[in-house]
Design an enzyme around this catalytic site. Structure first.
Site, PDB file in Angstrom:
ATOM      1  N   ASP A  94      -5.786  39.450  54.316  1.00 12.59           N
ATOM      2  CA  ASP A  94      -6.351  38.622  53.491  1.00 12.59           C
ATOM      3  C   ASP A  94      -7.503  39.023  53.133  1.00 12.59           C
ATOM      4  OD1 ASP A  94      -6.772  36.569  54.707  1.00 12.59           O
ATOM      5  OD2 ASP A  94      -4.811  35.323  54.213  1.00 12.59           O
ATOM      6  N   HIS A 148       1.002  27.700  54.295  1.00 13.66           N
ATOM      7  CA  HIS A 148       1.264  28.669  53.987  1.00 13.66           C
ATOM      8  C   HIS A 148       0.435  29.744  55.353  1.00 13.66           C
ATOM      9  CE1 HIS A 148      -3.739  28.313  53.021  1.00 13.66           C
ATOM     10  NE2 HIS A 148      -3.229  28.836  54.283  1.00 13.66           N
ATOM     11  N   GLU A 177       1.129  31.832  50.069  1.00 16.09           N
ATOM     12  CA  GLU A 177       1.969  29.827  49.927  1.00 16.09           C
ATOM     13  C   GLU A 177       2.939  30.361  49.313  1.00 16.09           C
ATOM     14  OE1 GLU A 177      -0.692  28.602  49.607  1.00 16.09           O
ATOM     15  OE2 GLU A 177      -2.638  28.728  48.343  1.00 16.09           O
TER      16      GLU A 177
HETATM   17  C1  F6R Z   1      -6.691  33.364  56.971  1.00 17.72           C
HETATM   18  C2  F6R Z   1      -5.569  33.508  56.153  1.00 17.72           C
HETATM   19  C3  F6R Z   1      -5.161  31.953  56.083  1.00 17.72           C
HETATM   20  C4  F6R Z   1      -5.800  30.658  57.415  1.00 17.72           C
HETATM   21  C5  F6R Z   1      -5.330  29.221  56.520  1.00 17.72           C
HETATM   22  C6  F6R Z   1      -5.992  28.246  57.718  1.00 17.72           C
HETATM   23  O1  F6R Z   1      -7.332  35.095  56.979  1.00 17.72           O
HETATM   24  O2  F6R Z   1      -4.862  33.933  55.865  1.00 17.72           O
HETATM   25  O3  F6R Z   1      -3.477  31.460  56.497  1.00 17.72           O
HETATM   26  O4  F6R Z   1      -5.375  31.010  58.308  1.00 17.72           O
HETATM   27  O5  F6R Z   1      -5.481  28.819  55.639  1.00 17.72           O
HETATM   28  O6  F6R Z   1      -7.288  28.541  57.792  1.00 17.72           O
HETATM   29  P1  F6R Z   1      -8.328  27.363  58.414  1.00 17.72           P
HETATM   30  O7  F6R Z   1      -8.028  28.101  59.674  1.00 17.72           O
HETATM   31  O8  F6R Z   1      -9.687  27.627  58.030  1.00 17.72           O
HETATM   32  O9  F6R Z   1      -7.452  25.880  58.246  1.00 17.72           O
END
Ligand code: F6R
Length: 225
Positions: free
Chosen positions: A65, A142, A147
């Site tokens: 993303d 998500h 979401e």
């Molecule tokens: C990132 C993504 C998000 C993260 C998620 C968890 O490319 O797609 O789904 O994997 O928000 O984020 P962290 O690892 O920072 O807790």
């Protein structure tokens, strides 16, 4: 599901999956998540590359993303993040790493944003699809930036972040939620499910709730992961 003694062991398992894949297929296509969860895995992959165990020279990578509206060289754009934390520190070829184009911005022709997802899907399919996709999970359940209430068959497209996700990600923007973009382009859940191998990494107490809902709760669009 593999429950580990801590984040280091989780990273070792995820890095091992990437290493085994590249040993059997050096041309493999990797799907890369950003955020904090995969960073220890990327560190291990960088170490193993530096010690001569592992090369990415023939492989390709696609990001999951990207924020919409940040300049490409903004330190928190996912292109900049992955370059800094991983791909720029190993031997991927110059054109080998791709991400959705989030620089089109919301104020430019709607067509750019409407077609950016389709263009990205075509790039992934021309590369033969993703062999191994690394994933994290959001506090609201998500996956990618799909979401809650995202369609389980969704494809790469523009999405609006929830307030919870923007608050979670403010830590990357000096704690300022207003600096976190409202929109993203994300691979859809249908896109993610086409990868041939999915490896999700969830570490820390804040992920216990979303993991319990994803693993033990009903299959529902309220918990995309
Ligand atoms: C990132 C993504 C998000 C993260 C998620 C968890 O490319 O797609 O789904 O994997 O928000 O984020 P962290 O690892 O920072 O807790």
């Amino acid at each position: 599901m593999v429950i580990t003694s801590g984040p280091d062991e989780a990273a070792d398992i995820a890095a091992g999956a990437v290493e085994r894949l590249l040993a059997s297929n050096p041309d493999a296509v990797l799907g890369l998540a950003t955020g904090s969860s995969p960073v220890p895995t990327y560190r291990l992959l960088i170490e193993r590359h530096r010690s001569g165990r592992l090369s990415f020279a023939r492989s390709r990578a696609f990001l999951l993303d990207e924020y919409v509206g940040l300049p490409a060289d903004h330190a928190e754009s996912y292109r900049a993040f992955i370059d800094r934390e991983f791909t720029g520190q190993v031997d991927f070829g110059p054109e080998a790493v791709d991400g959705p184009d989030g620089t089109v911005g919301l104020d430019r022709a709607g067509d750019d944003l409407a077609t950016a997802g389709q263009t990205y899907e075509e790039q992934i399919s021309r590369a033969g699809g993703i062999d191994l996709q690394l994933l994290g999970i959001g506090g609201d359940g998500h996956i990618g930036f799909n979401e809650p209430v995202s369609s389980l068959g969704s494809r790469t497209r523009l999405k609006t972040l929830t307030e919870e996700t923007r608050a979670d990600n403010a830590r990357f923007f000096g704690g300022d939620i207003d600096a976190v973009p409202r929109h993203v382009i994300t691979q859809g859940i249908g896109t993610i499910l086409e990868a041939r191998h999915l490896v999700m990494i969830a570490t820390g107490e804040s992920k216990a709730g979303p993991i319990a809902r994803a693993v033990e709760g009903p299959l529902t669009a309220m918990v995309p992961a």
